[in-house]
Design a protein around this motif. Structure first.
Motif, mmCIF file in Angstrom:
data_model
loop_
_atom_site.group_PDB
_atom_site.id
_atom_site.type_symbol
_atom_site.label_atom_id
_atom_site.label_comp_id
_atom_site.label_asym_id
_atom_site.label_seq_id
_atom_site.Cartn_x
_atom_site.Cartn_y
_atom_site.Cartn_z
ATOM 1 N N LEU A 88 0.774 -1.224 0.000
ATOM 2 C CA LEU A 88 0.000 0.000 0.000
ATOM 3 C C LEU A 88 0.805 1.272 0.000
ATOM 4 O O LEU A 88 0.592 2.135 0.820
ATOM 5 C CB LEU A 88 -0.899 -0.001 1.214
ATOM 6 N N SER A 89 1.711 1.362 -0.876
ATOM 7 C CA SER A 89 2.398 2.635 -0.995
ATOM 8 C C SER A 89 2.898 2.790 -2.406
ATOM 9 O O SER A 89 2.535 2.032 -3.284
ATOM 10 C CB SER A 89 3.549 2.728 0.002
ATOM 11 N N GLU A 105 2.509 -1.417 6.489
ATOM 12 C CA GLU A 105 2.363 -2.711 7.159
ATOM 13 C C GLU A 105 0.990 -3.297 6.869
ATOM 14 O O GLU A 105 0.032 -2.568 6.675
ATOM 15 C CB GLU A 105 2.481 -2.563 8.677
ATOM 16 N N LEU A 106 0.933 -4.605 6.876
ATOM 17 C CA LEU A 106 -0.317 -5.329 6.728
ATOM 18 C C LEU A 106 -0.271 -6.543 7.631
ATOM 19 O O LEU A 106 0.743 -7.258 7.651
ATOM 20 C CB LEU A 106 -0.503 -5.788 5.277
ATOM 21 N N THR A 107 -1.335 -6.767 8.381
ATOM 22 C CA THR A 107 -1.463 -7.996 9.153
ATOM 23 C C THR A 107 -2.798 -8.634 8.807
ATOM 24 O O THR A 107 -3.782 -7.943 8.539
ATOM 25 C CB THR A 107 -1.379 -7.753 10.685
ATOM 26 N N SER A 108 -2.809 -9.958 8.785
ATOM 27 C CA SER A 108 -4.036 -10.695 8.508
ATOM 28 C C SER A 108 -3.862 -12.139 8.964
ATOM 29 O O SER A 108 -2.772 -12.558 9.321
ATOM 30 C CB SER A 108 -4.387 -10.656 7.013
ATOM 31 N N LYS A 114 -5.588 -5.637 9.024
ATOM 32 C CA LYS A 114 -5.207 -4.310 9.532
ATOM 33 C C LYS A 114 -4.081 -3.809 8.647
ATOM 34 O O LYS A 114 -3.191 -4.564 8.278
ATOM 35 C CB LYS A 114 -4.700 -4.387 10.973
ATOM 36 N N MET A 115 -4.111 -2.502 8.300
ATOM 37 C CA MET A 115 -3.080 -1.975 7.419
ATOM 38 C C MET A 115 -2.697 -0.566 7.803
ATOM 39 O O MET A 115 -3.458 0.150 8.418
ATOM 40 C CB MET A 115 -3.520 -2.025 5.959
ATOM 41 N N LYS A 116 -1.471 -0.213 7.425
ATOM 42 C CA LYS A 116 -0.961 1.154 7.482
ATOM 43 C C LYS A 116 -0.281 1.389 6.147
ATOM 44 O O LYS A 116 0.421 0.506 5.659
ATOM 45 C CB LYS A 116 0.089 1.315 8.590
ATOM 46 N N ALA A 117 -0.496 2.568 5.562
ATOM 47 C CA ALA A 117 0.100 2.824 4.255
ATOM 48 C C ALA A 117 0.227 4.305 3.981
ATOM 49 O O ALA A 117 -0.495 5.111 4.561
ATOM 50 C CB ALA A 117 -0.746 2.190 3.167
ATOM 51 N N TYR A 150 -2.223 6.605 6.055
ATOM 52 C CA TYR A 150 -3.526 6.013 6.343
ATOM 53 C C TYR A 150 -3.351 4.785 7.224
ATOM 54 O O TYR A 150 -2.337 4.100 7.168
ATOM 55 C CB TYR A 150 -4.218 5.546 5.047
ATOM 56 N N ASP A 151 -4.386 4.480 7.992
ATOM 57 C CA ASP A 151 -4.525 3.146 8.565
ATOM 58 C C ASP A 151 -5.937 2.703 8.245
ATOM 59 O O ASP A 151 -6.798 3.503 7.896
ATOM 60 C CB ASP A 151 -4.175 3.094 10.063
ATOM 61 N N GLY A 152 -6.150 1.405 8.296
ATOM 62 C CA GLY A 152 -7.460 0.893 7.944
ATOM 63 C C GLY A 152 -7.610 -0.544 8.357
ATOM 64 O O GLY A 152 -6.679 -1.174 8.852
#
Length: 161
Positions: free
Chosen positions: A18-19, A57-60, A83-86, A93-95
């Motif tokens: 995500l970047s 970052e991405l976690t799943s 969960k993500m940060k980008a 962003y986070d989401g």
């Protein structure tokens, strides 16, 4: 099959990397990794954590990478408590959502199922069933589910007198 080992994959799971598409090291940590070169897929299961660069970052719970015949990634899907940060277009962003998809060819990110996206610096928040962000053209589209409204939260400053 590799179990409970740290996997380092360069350029592989940008997924929700995500970047920007700059060449950066991507580090993937997961409990289980499986690749099928004939089906052109790789599966990640159990505590998936993907980090790209200093922020993204991405976690799943699990993930899948789809490849083309040249073995280049064409689609990334993360599922289960995502969960993500980008950084998108220079904004942080986070989401979260039940599922996240990234398609590199169109630079499109999609969060689905109780989707949430938060622009950190401005504290803008959007909630819906499906949030699609197109990095190339700078558009955002939010859909609701079951006739539930899309919800947006942001601050408006009054004009100074």
């Amino acid at each position: 099959m590799v179990t409970n080992k740290r996997l380092i994959i360069f350029g592989a799971f940008m997924a929700f990397a995500l970047s920007n598409l700059n060449a950066e090291q991507v580090e993937v940590t997961t409990a289980d990794f499986f690749a099928d070169e004939n089906k052109l897929i790789s599966d990640l299961k159990g505590g998936v954590h993907i980090k790209k660069g200093d922020f993204d970052e991405l976690t799943s719970e699990s993930g899948r990478i789809y490849f083309n015949k040249e073995k280049q990634p064409v689609k990334y899907v993360a599922t289960g408590n995502v969960k993500m940060k980008a950084i998108v277009n220079g904004k942080k962003y986070d989401g979260s959502g039940d599922e996240a998809t990234y398609e590199p060819a169109t630079s499109t990110y999609t969060l689905t199922g109780k989707a949430y996206l938060h622009e950190i610096d401005t504290d803008k928040k959007v909630y819906g069933n499906r949030i699609t962000v197109n990095q190339k053209d700078g558009t955002y589209h939010v859909d609701s589910a079951d006739k539930q409204p899309v919800r947006m939260i942001f601050q408006v400053e009054d004009a100074k007198k």
